[in-house]
Write an enzyme that holds these catalytic residues in place. Structure first.
Site, PDB file in Angstrom:
ATOM      1  N   ASN A 177      36.699  41.962  41.777  1.00 12.45           N
ATOM      2  CA  ASN A 177      35.807  42.417  40.633  1.00 12.45           C
ATOM      3  C   ASN A 177      35.404  41.143  40.111  1.00 12.45           C
ATOM      4  OD1 ASN A 177      34.614  43.318  38.971  1.00 12.45           O
ATOM      5  ND2 ASN A 177      36.605  44.186  38.172  1.00 12.45           N
ATOM      6  N   LYS A 179      33.434  41.169  37.259  1.00  9.15           N
ATOM      7  CA  LYS A 179      33.324  41.562  35.734  1.00  9.15           C
ATOM      8  C   LYS A 179      32.017  41.325  35.479  1.00  9.15           C
ATOM      9  CE  LYS A 179      37.810  42.355  35.316  1.00  9.15           C
ATOM     10  NZ  LYS A 179      38.979  42.711  34.479  1.00  9.15           N
ATOM     11  N   GLU A 211      38.206  49.129  32.327  1.00  3.96           N
ATOM     12  CA  GLU A 211      37.771  48.340  31.426  1.00  3.96           C
ATOM     13  C   GLU A 211      35.906  49.868  30.865  1.00  3.96           C
ATOM     14  OE1 GLU A 211      36.516  45.031  33.306  1.00  3.96           O
ATOM     15  OE2 GLU A 211      38.830  44.391  32.076  1.00  3.96           O
ATOM     16  N   HIS A 254      36.976  52.132  36.783  1.00  7.84           N
ATOM     17  CA  HIS A 254      37.567  50.835  35.861  1.00  7.84           C
ATOM     18  C   HIS A 254      38.346  51.112  34.680  1.00  7.84           C
ATOM     19  CE1 HIS A 254      38.841  46.597  35.319  1.00  7.84           C
ATOM     20  NE2 HIS A 254      38.731  46.870  36.132  1.00  7.84           N
ATOM     21  N   SER A 256      45.978  41.114  37.631  1.00  8.13           N
ATOM     22  CA  SER A 256      46.760  39.668  37.196  1.00  8.13           C
ATOM     23  C   SER A 256      47.836  39.856  38.831  1.00  8.13           C
ATOM     24  CB  SER A 256      47.872  39.360  36.467  1.00  8.13           C
ATOM     25  OG  SER A 256      47.146  39.728  34.790  1.00  8.13           O
ATOM     26  N   GLU A 282      45.630  50.027  38.818  1.00 10.46           N
ATOM     27  CA  GLU A 282      45.791  49.414  38.267  1.00 10.46           C
ATOM     28  C   GLU A 282      46.092  49.563  36.678  1.00 10.46           C
ATOM     29  OE1 GLU A 282      42.482  46.196  39.593  1.00 10.46           O
ATOM     30  OE2 GLU A 282      41.659  47.285  37.467  1.00 10.46           O
ATOM     31  N   GLY A 306      44.214  41.180  33.005  1.00  9.93           N
ATOM     32  CA  GLY A 306      43.558  40.249  32.612  1.00  9.93           C
ATOM     33  C   GLY A 306      44.795  39.276  31.702  1.00  9.93           C
TER      34      GLY A 306
HETATM   35  C1  PEP Z   1      40.644  44.102  37.534  1.00  9.47           C
HETATM   36  O1  PEP Z   1      39.659  43.468  36.625  1.00  9.47           O
HETATM   37  O2  PEP Z   1      40.417  44.567  38.620  1.00  9.47           O
HETATM   38  C2  PEP Z   1      41.079  43.057  37.840  1.00  9.47           C
HETATM   39  C3  PEP Z   1      42.514  43.584  38.802  1.00  9.47           C
HETATM   40  O3  PEP Z   1      41.846  41.979  36.513  1.00  9.47           O
HETATM   41  P1  PEP Z   1      42.704  40.645  37.293  1.00  9.47           P
HETATM   42  O4  PEP Z   1      43.393  40.120  38.101  1.00  9.47           O
HETATM   43  O5  PEP Z   1      42.197  39.816  36.233  1.00  9.47           O
HETATM   44  O6  PEP Z   1      43.605  41.213  35.823  1.00  9.47           O
END
Ligand code: PEP
Length: 252
Positions: free
Chosen positions: A6, A8, A94, A92, A210, A164, A170
């Site tokens: 992703n 973003k 976000e 998601h 992460s 998630e 992040g």
């Molecule tokens: C994501 O945005 O789906 C995600 C898992 O981000 P990150 O790997 O940066 O934590």
């Protein structure tokens, strides 16, 4: 196993093309691991062109639940299909947190994705506060139930779920392999109850939060972890490639 990136709101067009070329190269040794990238809307067409002739699939980061019309700034499922997308991320955290997307809106997007032959990647996950209060399963169960309201077995066959935990996205903080496995097993058993074992058991459940080359192995080795949704580490082809490499060790 499926490894999805992703991107973003990162990469302008030249950077997106270059990253796509790097991922295409890294995916040459992916074997049975499915590889997917979700670039920003403006780069989708270009990235689809870079990936043409390879096994790397391309997806949108969200969609609007109407085919067309006066919805300034939005992108529809037919538009995503027209450039060559096969998947789309829905719900998601976000989108939920920064843009106020509700469970009902996530459901509408998921239904719209299915209607147009896009595989939805449904994201669910609890906040740190919810986990500290011991409410993580209740939160995830409610997100699943709301997002999948009205979805039938045939549609569920084309569904991916991404667990998630919001506190791990992040932040550099990762769920422990035990925490990930416990929630994935919980999600799988919920899907089995909802859709029956023949379908529920086959729905891939990705972990996101992460995931990096150094921790991918401990997460992907868990029984109910079928892949990863990767943010930060998907922006460097070498890191993303290293995670793909780890995943190749867990394909049947
Ligand atoms: C994501 O945005 O789906 C995600 C898992 O981000 P990150 O790997 O940066 O934590």
């Amino acid at each position: 196993m499926l490894i999805a990136g992703n991107w973003k709101m990162n990469t302008d067009l030249p950077k997106a093309r270059a990253l796509a070329a790097g991922v295409r190269k890294a995916a040459e040794t992916a074997g049975d691991v499915e590889v997917l990238v979700c670039p920003p809307f403006v780069s989708l067409d270009a990235v689809c062109q870079v990936m043409r002739g390879s096994a790397v699939q391309v997806g949108g980061q969200t969609l609007y639940p109407e085919d067309s019309g006066a919805f300034t700034g939005e992108v529809s499922a037919p538009m995503l299909r027209s450039v060559g997308c096969s998947h789309v991320i829905v719900g998601h955290s976000e989108r939920r947190q920064l843009f106020g997307e509700t469970d009902e809106e996530v459901n509408a997007r998921l239904v719209q994705a299915h209607l147009h032959g896009l595989v939805p990647i449904l994201c669910v996950g609890e906040t740190l506060q919810e986990r500290n209060a011991g409410h993580q399963q209740t939160v995830v169960k409610e997100q699943l139930a709301a997002a999948l309201a009205g979805v039938d077995i045939a549609e569920a066959a084309d569904l991916l779920v991404a667990y998630e935990p919001v506190w791990a996205i992040g932040t550099g903080e990762t769920a422990s392999p035990e925490q990930a496995q416990a929630m994935h097993a919980f999600i799988r058993s919920w899907l089995n109850d909802r859709f029956g074992e023949t379908v529920g058991v086959d729905i891939a459940i990705l972990y996101g939060g992460s995931m990096k080359p150094h921790n991918a192995d401990e997460l992907l080795s868990q029984d109910d972890v079928d892949g990863g949704l990767i943010g930060g580490a998907s922006l460097k082809a070498s890191d993303f490639g290293a995670i793909i490499n780890v995943a190749t060790g867990y394909t049947a």
